[in-house]
Design a protein around this motif. Structure first.
Motif, PDB file in Angstrom:
ATOM      1  N   PHE A 170       1.254  -1.167  -5.213  1.00 39.44           N
ATOM      2  CA  PHE A 170       2.282  -1.642  -6.130  1.00 39.44           C
ATOM      3  C   PHE A 170       2.673  -3.026  -5.636  1.00 39.44           C
ATOM      4  O   PHE A 170       2.135  -3.490  -4.618  1.00 39.44           O
ATOM      5  CB  PHE A 170       3.467  -0.667  -6.191  1.00 39.44           C
ATOM      6  N   VAL A 214       0.854  -1.186   0.000  1.00 38.40           N
ATOM      7  CA  VAL A 214       0.000   0.000   0.000  1.00 38.40           C
ATOM      8  C   VAL A 214       0.888   1.234   0.000  1.00 38.40           C
ATOM      9  O   VAL A 214       1.844   1.317   0.774  1.00 38.40           O
ATOM     10  CB  VAL A 214      -0.903   0.035   1.252  1.00 38.40           C
ATOM     11  N   GLY A 272       2.175  -0.142   4.434  1.00 40.37           N
ATOM     12  CA  GLY A 272       2.591   1.257   4.321  1.00 40.37           C
ATOM     13  C   GLY A 272       3.488   1.665   5.473  1.00 40.37           C
ATOM     14  O   GLY A 272       3.516   1.021   6.526  1.00 40.37           O
ATOM     15  N   THR A 273       4.232   2.746   5.260  1.00 44.81           N
ATOM     16  CA  THR A 273       5.231   3.164   6.246  1.00 44.81           C
ATOM     17  C   THR A 273       4.904   4.516   6.867  1.00 44.81           C
ATOM     18  O   THR A 273       4.332   5.379   6.191  1.00 44.81           O
ATOM     19  CB  THR A 273       6.640   3.229   5.595  1.00 44.81           C
ATOM     20  N   ASP A 303       9.997  -2.261   3.439  1.00 42.37           N
ATOM     21  CA  ASP A 303       9.791  -2.018   2.001  1.00 42.37           C
ATOM     22  C   ASP A 303      10.985  -1.172   1.541  1.00 42.37           C
ATOM     23  O   ASP A 303      10.923   0.049   1.558  1.00 42.37           O
ATOM     24  CB  ASP A 303       8.450  -1.295   1.810  1.00 42.37           C
ATOM     25  N   LYS A 315      10.909  -0.244  -6.614  1.00 41.38           N
ATOM     26  CA  LYS A 315      10.315  -0.964  -5.479  1.00 41.38           C
ATOM     27  C   LYS A 315      10.507  -2.477  -5.513  1.00 41.38           C
ATOM     28  O   LYS A 315      10.673  -3.103  -4.469  1.00 41.38           O
ATOM     29  CB  LYS A 315       8.799  -0.683  -5.452  1.00 41.38           C
ATOM     30  N   GLU A 371      11.668   1.647   4.615  1.00 39.76           N
ATOM     31  CA  GLU A 371      10.274   1.922   4.968  1.00 39.76           C
ATOM     32  C   GLU A 371       9.824   0.783   5.876  1.00 39.76           C
ATOM     33  O   GLU A 371       9.625  -0.345   5.421  1.00 39.76           O
ATOM     34  CB  GLU A 371       9.374   1.981   3.713  1.00 39.76           C
ATOM     35  N   GLU A 385       7.304  -1.416   8.004  1.00 36.99           N
ATOM     36  CA  GLU A 385       5.873  -1.665   7.776  1.00 36.99           C
ATOM     37  C   GLU A 385       5.350  -2.904   8.516  1.00 36.99           C
ATOM     38  O   GLU A 385       6.085  -3.863   8.746  1.00 36.99           O
ATOM     39  CB  GLU A 385       5.606  -1.851   6.262  1.00 36.99           C
TER      40      GLU A 385
HETATM   41 MN    MN Z   1       6.088   1.256   1.541  1.00 38.35          MN
END
Ligand code: MN
Length: 227
Positions: free
Chosen positions: A53, A30, A198-199, A110, A131, A79, A81
């Motif tokens: 992604f 996310v 997500g971070t 991430d 990524k 990142e 998460e």
């Molecule tokens: Mn991330």
């Protein structure tokens, strides 16, 4: 035996605390799911629908193994998460039912070639090479969902013993049930899928030799050295 013309790839897997392996099918991530991180990336953290992604399953780095500094970047970012492991697949999953699809949770990173991601953003190209590169997803041991509550708890990342990222899961813009429900309207989720949620703010560059130690309250940590 299937009539493969080359040897089939081995199955990427996460170690489970207490023994056993969780096979990884796909890794969904996310974007911009904490307001302060959205702001530091130059975005407006309104509740626009979540976007995603992916990383390849074999990007996972487990067991505290080293992460080689990747090629083609001068700006490798961390990142930190929370990662959700799907045990029961489904499509159009209801938010109220979403946590019943979760097998377990782990901590993870991430890792991002920020320079390549920024270039892709500027030119309207895909993020994949920023990524989804080799070794871009170090993860800690997975634990069964049990009594872990993904709606709150401290999330933190230390680099060489110093705090770089610190926040709380309660600050996720889109909660874990909301993400599962939303993503299951885009793809049929399947057992083995991972979701990186997500971070928080504080993302920054790391260098060769740096030791990254991430923790989430109630979960085993993730530890990786960049070499
Ligand atoms: Mn991330």
């Amino acid at each position: 035996m299937a009539d493969y013309v080359i040897a089939p790839p081995s199955v990427a897997a996460l170690p489970v605390r207490g023994g056993g392996l969780f096979p990884v099918r796909r890794i969904f991530c996310v974007g911009r799911n904490y307001a302060e991180h959205a702001r530091e990336m130059g975005s407006d953290p309104d509740r626009e629908p979540p976007f995603y992604f992916t990383k390849p399953a074999d990007a996972v780095v487990t067991g505290g193994a080293d992460m080689p500094y990747p090629a083609s970047t001068k700006d490798l970012h961390h990142e930190m998460e929370l990662i959700v492991a799907i045990g029961v697949g489904g499509v159009d999953i209801a938010e109220a039912d979403a946590l019943n699809h979760v097998w377990g949770y782990c901590s993870g990173l991430d890792m991002t070639r920020r320079d390549l991601q920024n270039e892709a953003k500027k030119t309207g190209r895909p993020w994949d090479m920023g990524k989804g590169f080799d070794h871009s997803a170090p993860m800690g041991e997975l634990v069964p969902a049990g009594n872990f509550d993904p709606s709150k708890g401290k999330i933190e990342l230390l680099v060489n013993g110093k705090v770089r990222q610190t926040s709380d899961l309660s600050k996720l813009i889109w909660s874990v049930p909301e993400v599962i429900a939303n993503l299951s309207r885009l793809v049929r989720l399947a057992p083995g899928d991972l979701i990186m949620t997500g971070t928080p703010e504080g993302v920054a560059a790391v260098q060769k030799g740096d030791l990254l130690e991430g923790s989430i309250e109630g979960l085993p940590g993730v530890r990786v050295r960049i070499v």
